[in-house]
Design a protein around this motif. Sequence first.
Motif, PDB file in Angstrom:
ATOM      1  N   VAL A  69       0.925  -1.252  -0.179  1.00  0.00           N
ATOM      2  CA  VAL A  69       0.077  -0.017   0.093  1.00  0.00           C
ATOM      3  C   VAL A  69       0.940   1.320  -0.167  1.00  0.00           C
ATOM      4  CG1 VAL A  69      -1.544   1.437   1.323  1.00  0.00           C
ATOM      5  CG2 VAL A  69      -1.965  -1.150   1.106  1.00  0.00           C
ATOM      6  N   GLU A  70       1.947   1.370   0.816  1.00  0.00           N
ATOM      7  CA  GLU A  70       2.723   2.366   0.890  1.00  0.00           C
ATOM      8  C   GLU A  70       3.505   2.810  -0.570  1.00  0.00           C
ATOM      9  OE1 GLU A  70       7.064   3.349   2.860  1.00  0.00           O
ATOM     10  OE2 GLU A  70       6.167   1.407   3.471  1.00  0.00           O
ATOM     11  N   LEU A  71       3.636   1.691  -1.401  1.00  0.00           N
ATOM     12  CA  LEU A  71       4.297   2.037  -2.490  1.00  0.00           C
ATOM     13  C   LEU A  71       3.216   2.159  -3.884  1.00  0.00           C
ATOM     14  CD1 LEU A  71       7.155  -0.769  -2.391  1.00  0.00           C
ATOM     15  CD2 LEU A  71       7.580   1.437  -2.302  1.00  0.00           C
ATOM     16  N   LEU A  72       2.301   2.085  -3.574  1.00  0.00           N
ATOM     17  CA  LEU A  72       1.338   2.134  -4.927  1.00  0.00           C
ATOM     18  C   LEU A  72       1.435   3.713  -5.307  1.00  0.00           C
ATOM     19  CD1 LEU A  72      -2.201   0.994  -3.151  1.00  0.00           C
ATOM     20  CD2 LEU A  72      -0.964  -0.078  -5.083  1.00  0.00           C
ATOM     21  N   PRO A 124      -3.970   6.831  -5.672  1.00  0.00           N
ATOM     22  CA  PRO A 124      -2.900   5.545  -5.574  1.00  0.00           C
ATOM     23  C   PRO A 124      -3.530   4.251  -5.875  1.00  0.00           C
ATOM     24  CG  PRO A 124      -3.382   6.901  -3.476  1.00  0.00           C
ATOM     25  CD  PRO A 124      -4.265   7.089  -4.292  1.00  0.00           C
ATOM     26  N   MET A 125      -3.057   3.708  -7.330  1.00  0.00           N
ATOM     27  CA  MET A 125      -3.859   2.299  -7.378  1.00  0.00           C
ATOM     28  C   MET A 125      -2.473   1.762  -8.148  1.00  0.00           C
ATOM     29  SD  MET A 125      -5.709   3.770 -10.868  1.00  0.00           S
ATOM     30  CE  MET A 125      -6.427   2.178 -11.115  1.00  0.00           C
ATOM     31  N   ASP A 126      -2.782   0.383  -8.187  1.00  0.00           N
ATOM     32  CA  ASP A 126      -1.982  -0.545  -8.745  1.00  0.00           C
ATOM     33  C   ASP A 126      -2.214  -0.665 -10.398  1.00  0.00           C
ATOM     34  OD1 ASP A 126      -0.612  -2.804  -9.923  1.00  0.00           O
ATOM     35  OD2 ASP A 126      -0.936  -4.000  -8.086  1.00  0.00           O
ATOM     36  N   ARG A 173      -4.690   2.660  -0.069  1.00  0.00           N
ATOM     37  CA  ARG A 173      -4.468   3.749   0.612  1.00  0.00           C
ATOM     38  C   ARG A 173      -5.787   4.503   0.902  1.00  0.00           C
ATOM     39  NH1 ARG A 173      -0.052   7.355  -1.867  1.00  0.00           N
ATOM     40  NH2 ARG A 173       0.891   5.499  -1.996  1.00  0.00           N
ATOM     41  N   ARG A 174      -6.406   4.784   2.173  1.00  0.00           N
ATOM     42  CA  ARG A 174      -7.444   5.660   2.060  1.00  0.00           C
ATOM     43  C   ARG A 174      -7.176   6.685   2.165  1.00  0.00           C
ATOM     44  NH1 ARG A 174      -9.834   5.521   7.836  1.00  0.00           N
ATOM     45  NH2 ARG A 174      -8.931   7.328   7.992  1.00  0.00           N
ATOM     46  N   LEU A 175      -7.611   7.613   1.146  1.00  0.00           N
ATOM     47  CA  LEU A 175      -7.448   9.192   1.105  1.00  0.00           C
ATOM     48  C   LEU A 175      -7.975   9.806   2.248  1.00  0.00           C
ATOM     49  CD1 LEU A 175      -7.935   9.820  -2.757  1.00  0.00           C
ATOM     50  CD2 LEU A 175      -5.857   9.127  -1.253  1.00  0.00           C
TER      51      LEU A 175
END
Length: 251
Positions: free
Chosen positions: A48-51, A69-71, A88-90
């Motif tokens: 999640v941190e790296l998305l 932030p997405m894959d 990652r919740r905005l």
Amino acid sequence: MNDGTFESERRNLLDAGNRIVELYKSAPDTEEGDAIIYDAFEYFERYVELLPEVVISRCPFTRATVRWPMDDVDLDGWYWEYDKPHRRRLSSVPRTWLAMGGAVRLAEPIAPAPFTRRPGPDVPYVLPPILNRPTVRAVVTQIAIGPHTGWATTYYSTTRDLGIPLENTWGTDRYDTYDESGSWRGWDEHTWADSDHDFDLRPWLNIGKLLWIAPDDPTATLREGVADCPYLDLGGTRRRQRIDGGTVTRY
């Protein structure tokens, strides 16, 4: 922007985390199982941190660019797990932002994953119950997801409380809710009926309720009207898609 770190670490994170989850299935709801699954958390958190933050839209009211932030490497990432997405919740969104639905035209190969994925139908659409509201406009954007072609449809409004449910966020079974300032306040869920989906974008483009961004446009320029719009009259089944393992079901 994806600086390459996500892609370089992604495969190892997924492989290690998925192995741990499989081990957990042999001892669920036990002290041993709890210890096993706890080890997976570091992989989930790193993923999640790296998305990477992908440009998904531009607000038609403020003209602000919206990044998410997405894959976008492929659909086998935990971001796309339907009922337990790792995202990652905005904590906040643009004041005018409402919701984001989406569609995906699948291409081979379909990467297998040990969880269910529901990336939407294979053609972009809008939801008239939302878009018909006088304060609402929407933007459709094409996004490459590995070998697949995705379309994000993002809804914006000058007032947040429409008095109706919104759309579950693209690929998940829920959506986040925000207050009038754009600050996160909770979540909700609603699945619209098939009959509520409109795949004919032309009328919405003609009246200016729907805008679009051209594929691979680095400026994410908003465009209006049907002239040169590449999202019209696309072939496809116009049915929802479910991916289990590497098997696709359309329903």
